[in-house]
Design an enzyme around this catalytic site. Structure first.
Site, mmCIF file in Angstrom:
data_model
loop_
_atom_site.group_PDB
_atom_site.id
_atom_site.type_symbol
_atom_site.label_atom_id
_atom_site.label_comp_id
_atom_site.label_asym_id
_atom_site.label_seq_id
_atom_site.Cartn_x
_atom_site.Cartn_y
_atom_site.Cartn_z
ATOM 1 N N SER A 1 -34.970 85.993 -24.285
ATOM 2 C CA SER A 1 -33.738 85.492 -24.911
ATOM 3 C C SER A 1 -33.741 83.989 -25.138
ATOM 4 O O SER A 1 -32.875 83.485 -25.859
ATOM 5 C CB SER A 1 -32.528 85.870 -24.042
ATOM 6 O OG SER A 1 -32.378 87.274 -24.004
ATOM 7 N N GLU B 1 -80.469 39.030 -2.471
ATOM 8 C CA GLU B 1 -81.544 39.575 -3.288
ATOM 9 C C GLU B 1 -82.548 38.537 -3.800
ATOM 10 O O GLU B 1 -83.719 38.864 -3.989
ATOM 11 C CB GLU B 1 -80.932 40.312 -4.493
ATOM 12 C CG GLU B 1 -80.174 41.567 -4.135
ATOM 13 C CD GLU B 1 -81.071 42.650 -3.553
ATOM 14 O OE1 GLU B 1 -82.144 42.914 -4.136
ATOM 15 O OE2 GLU B 1 -80.725 43.198 -2.495
#
Length: 841
Positions: A501, A90
């Site tokens: 239950s 870059e």
């Protein structure tokens, strides 16, 4: 000569004037464009959106949440070679220029003049500093105005910040494709590595991306991506960052990109991850979740989670296959390229089965084509894989609907026809039975049979499983259904179901905590209850439709007797049970009607799990949690589940003080002795009651089955000294699972499989007996102290002062005037004929 001097003077004057005019114009332009420049000082407090990462208890990654997938890395944490690769790609003069590189600008101008009219994109000359100005401050608008502002800001940024700070901002902000922002996230997403593990070709490829990541896609534009990567490698060699032979070797390396998934990273953890995401969203909001960079350490145990997923899946499939075959997923035309057509049929992504299409079938087998896989580029593989489903691979199938419902299928073609799309997985030849194997026959194969597949179907029934540490409330595993891809509804935390239950232990615990004992006797006989307010008379029944006379509380819970539970609740009083249900965290406001003592109220699996943890840990309240701790983006702890106070932890040096201690201020919900009594009674459920299918776990396990009215839901809750686990099965739109279906039949085996695999490498441990408990030999039938010659003798747990006597009173038995009857009942009471509410028994 004089003319030449005058001419030169003229040129000098004109030059001076042009210079002055140019300087004035430049100054004017600079002043004009400087008036409304963005404030670059905001870069000092730069806090980019950073993704939230969720980890399991062992540190493995569970999930990531972000709008921009970014991890922020300070410049000191980025390897020098990675910095050099980006500088080469870059801005090779980054450490020399002052924000604008005049040499690069001149080179770009010349190149663009030469390329004018060729249609090529103009070459840029932006420095890294200018890109920082563009990305953070002025935007990406294509205009000379933006370029001027960008250059001016770059000059100012260079004066205000160090080169390292500018490079740090750049490498954490840039977009590098595949949803990755910044070098740290890109390294993970492209190569599943940290930046420290990147090789030269890998870092060069990432450095090539900032200009145009979509044009350098590793699969769609592979050749272009490799060409640009190699160009970056050449620049690294040219700049002296790597040797020439290293560069040549790097250029020869293949571009091996392995895209990282975006969903749950641990297979089977999708429901867990989504529940954590919901919690984070409710606690901190959307912005903090997706941009705040939270680090979340969860309670998830990946090994136990895998076991939970496997156990639940097999249990759901076991029940579903018992109901029969419902038909194919879809139908397609098999002429031509069947693979492309099959690829268009959506398959569930979080199960290990594969979609296949039936190509042809006869009475004995079907030839199938398997759904082609997709390459990382998204392209469909050209390979076509076929296999066979023999009758043995689908003999479970029977008709689930229609006039032949329940009838066995006698041939393959009855079920599978060309064009049918079905799920399959590898056929596993069953383990041979040594009792039936012939002496001289060759040994039968055990394991996958190559090329052979088993027919599967996605279960219609729903269900969930969750496991918890009983001492801390840490949820170790959670699976909210068969497939998260099919349904994101979490049945472990969101489904409100009747526990049936499995709620009874809380009723019995309230009695034991208030003067009753496990050997207290309750009359199991018909009873009529006036519900008032026009509700009529309620006549509760046992599941077996039978009555068993006077029985102990232990028998009542082991055999899950409804009538005994209702009588006990009537004797204890529903207001007390309502209070205990709230203290245990099962319900917030349980209606005080006797039917709710049988689990008629709705709750969630995780709340039931927390309630059973209280039995397991000695009576302490636990708060279920999926999160251990949360840290913000700076590593500060902002949430911690363990809020115990540490006394003595503030000392800065050793001065012979007492060692630090943790103070547990959690609520004591029930007496530790009560917790042990109910635990001991539920051990009996597993040993000789309704939960015997868990007995072959081969270690101390306490548990309780649950089956609701009309068999709409089945449950099994269980625990060992170290782990609590719960399972329920039921349709999302409640309907009967089938007459005779029970929690012991379908939910308990899932728990049994889970515990066997989870505890396989752990030593067996008994439940801890709290101080004060007395273990006394009693007659299991009568609940009285054991006598010589008694056949069924067990050790029963009693609190001090509650030891059994030689006679007993009976809950539910009254005299002719309706007064409670008790005292002096002989040990031959099981042969007596006594009168109780509802008649003789």
């Amino acid at each position: 000569m004089r003319f030449l001097i005058r001419f030169l003077g003229f040129l000098f004057a004109v030059g001076t004037i042009l210079f002055v005019v140019g300087a004035v114009a430049a100054t004017g332009l600079i002043w004009h464009y400087s008036k409304d420049l963005p404030d670059y000082s905001q870069l000092q407090d730069y806090e980019p959106p950073v993704m939230t990462r969720v980890h399991a208890s062992d540190g493995s990654l569970v999930a990531e949440y972000a709008k921009e997938r970014r991890l922020y890395l300070p410049i000191q944490a980025i390897p020098k070679s990675v910095l050099e690769s980006f500088i080469s790609a870059e801005d090779k003069n980054f450490y020399e220029h002052g924000g604008v590189d005049l040499t690069s600008i001149a080179r770009a101008v010349i190149s663009n003049i030469e390329q004018y009219g060729t249609g090529r994109r103009p070459q840029g000359a932006s420095t890294i500093t200018q890109q920082v100005a563009k990305n953070f401050l002025v935007g990406a608008e294509t205009s000379y105005t933006r370029k001027i502002k960008e250059a001016l800001l770059a000059l100012r940024i260079e004066r205000a910040y160090s080169k390292d700070k500018i490079l740090e901002l750049y490498l954490n902000e840039i977009y590098l494709g595949l949803g990755a922002y910044g070098i740290a996230a890109a390294s993970l997403i492209y190569f599943d590595k940290s930046v420290h593990e990147l090789t030269i070709p890998e870092m060069a490829y990432l450095a090539a991306l900032p200009k145009a990541p979509s044009n350098l896609h590793p699969f769609r534009h592979r050749d272009r991506a490799v060409e640009r990567r190699n160009w970056v490698i050449d620049r690294m060699v040219e700049n002296g960052y790597i040797k020439r032979d290293e560069g040549e070797a790097a250029k020869k390396a293949a571009l091996n990109v392995t895209p990282r998934p975006t969903g749950a990273h641990i297979f089977a953890a999708e429901y867990f991850a989504e529940e954590v995401r919901r919690e984070l969203y409710e606690r901190y909001g959307e912005k903090k979740l997706y941009e705040g960079g939270l680090s979340v350490r969860t309670t998830l145990n990946p090994k136990i989670q895998e076991i939970a997923k496997k156990s639940l899946t097999e249990g759901l499939v076991r029940y579903d296959e018992a109901q029969g075959w419902r038909g194919p997923v879809a139908q397609i035309e098999v002429s031509g390229d069947w693979g492309a057509k099959l690829a268009d049929v959506r398959a569930l992504s979080d199960i290990k089965w594969r979609l296949a299409v039936v190509l042809e079938s006869d009475d004995k087998a079907a030839r199938i084509g398997l759904q082609p896989i997709r390459e990382p580029s998204g392209q469909l593989s050209k390979e076509r894989e076929t296999g066979t489903i023999a009758f043995d691979g689908m003999k479970w199938a029977k008709w689930a609907t229609g006039p032949d419902k329940g009838k066995a299928i006698k041939s393959v073609r009855q079920v599978l026809n060309p064009g049918d799309v079905v799920y399959v997985d590898p056929y596993i030849e069953p383990k041979p039975d040594p009792k039936t194997a012939a002496k001289n026959s060759p040994p039968a194969r055990e394991g996958p049979v190559p090329g052979h597949w088993r027919l599967r179907q996605v279960p219609e029934v729903g269900g969930a499983i969750a496991a918890m540490d009983p001492r801390t409330g840490r949820v170790l595993a959670l699976v909210g259904g068969f497939s998260f891809d099919e349904s994101q509804f979490n049945r472990a935390t969101q489904a409100l179901r009747q526990p049936g239950s499995s709620f009874k232990p809380f009723v019995y615990a309230s009695a034991l905590d208030n003067g009753y004992t496990p050997s207290s006797v309750v009359l199991d006989a018909p009873i009529e209850i006036d519900q008032g307010a026009g509700q009529g008379i309620w006549r509760p029944e046992n599941y077996s439709r039978q009555f068993y006379g006077p029985q102990t509380l232990r028998f009542g819970i082991e055999q899950s007797r409804n009538v005994m539970t209702v009588r006990l609740a009537q004797d204890v009083g529903m207001p007390l049970i309502v209070e205990y249900a709230k203290r245990f965290g099962i319900y917030d406001d349980l209606p005080p009607y006797l039917s709710y003592a049988l689990g008629a109220g709705e709750t969630t699996l995780v709340r039931m799990l927390a309630g059973y943890s209280i039995f397991d840990n000695g009576g302490r309240k636990v708060k279920p949690t999926l999160v251990d701790r949360i840290q913000d983006r700076y590593g500060r702890t902002i949430y911690k589940h363990d809020d115990r106070e540490c006394q003595g932890c503030e000392g800065k040096q050793w001065s012979n003080q007492d060692e630090p201690s943790l103070v547990d201020r959690r609520e004591q919900v029930i007496d530790p002795m009560t917790a042990y009594q109910i635990t001991s009674m539920m051990e009996g459920v597993v040993q000789r009651g309704t939960g015997t299918r868990v007995r072959d776990v081969g270690r101390p396990v306490a548990g309780k089955t649950g089956t609701t009215n009309d068999e709409k839901d089945v449950w099994f809750m269980a625990f060992t000294p170290d782990i609590v686990v719960g399972v329920y099965l039921g349709y999302d739109k409640p309907r009967s699972l089938g007459r005779g279906v029970t929690g012991g039949q379908y939910a308990a085996p899932i728990v049994g499989d889970f515990l066997k695999m989870t505890l396989a490498d752990k030593p067996a441990q008994p439940f801890r007996v709290p101080p004060g408990i007395k273990l006394i030999r009693i007659n299991a039938k009568t609940g009285l102290r054991a006598q010589p010659g008694d056949e069924r003798v067990i050790l029963e747990a009693f609190k001090p002062g509650t030891q059994p006597s030689d006679s007993y009173s009976m809950i539910g038995l009254t005299d002719e005037e309706g007064r409670p009857f008790g005292g002096g009942i002989s040990q031959d009471a099981d042969r007596a004929i006594l009168r109780g509410p509802g008649g003789l028994w």
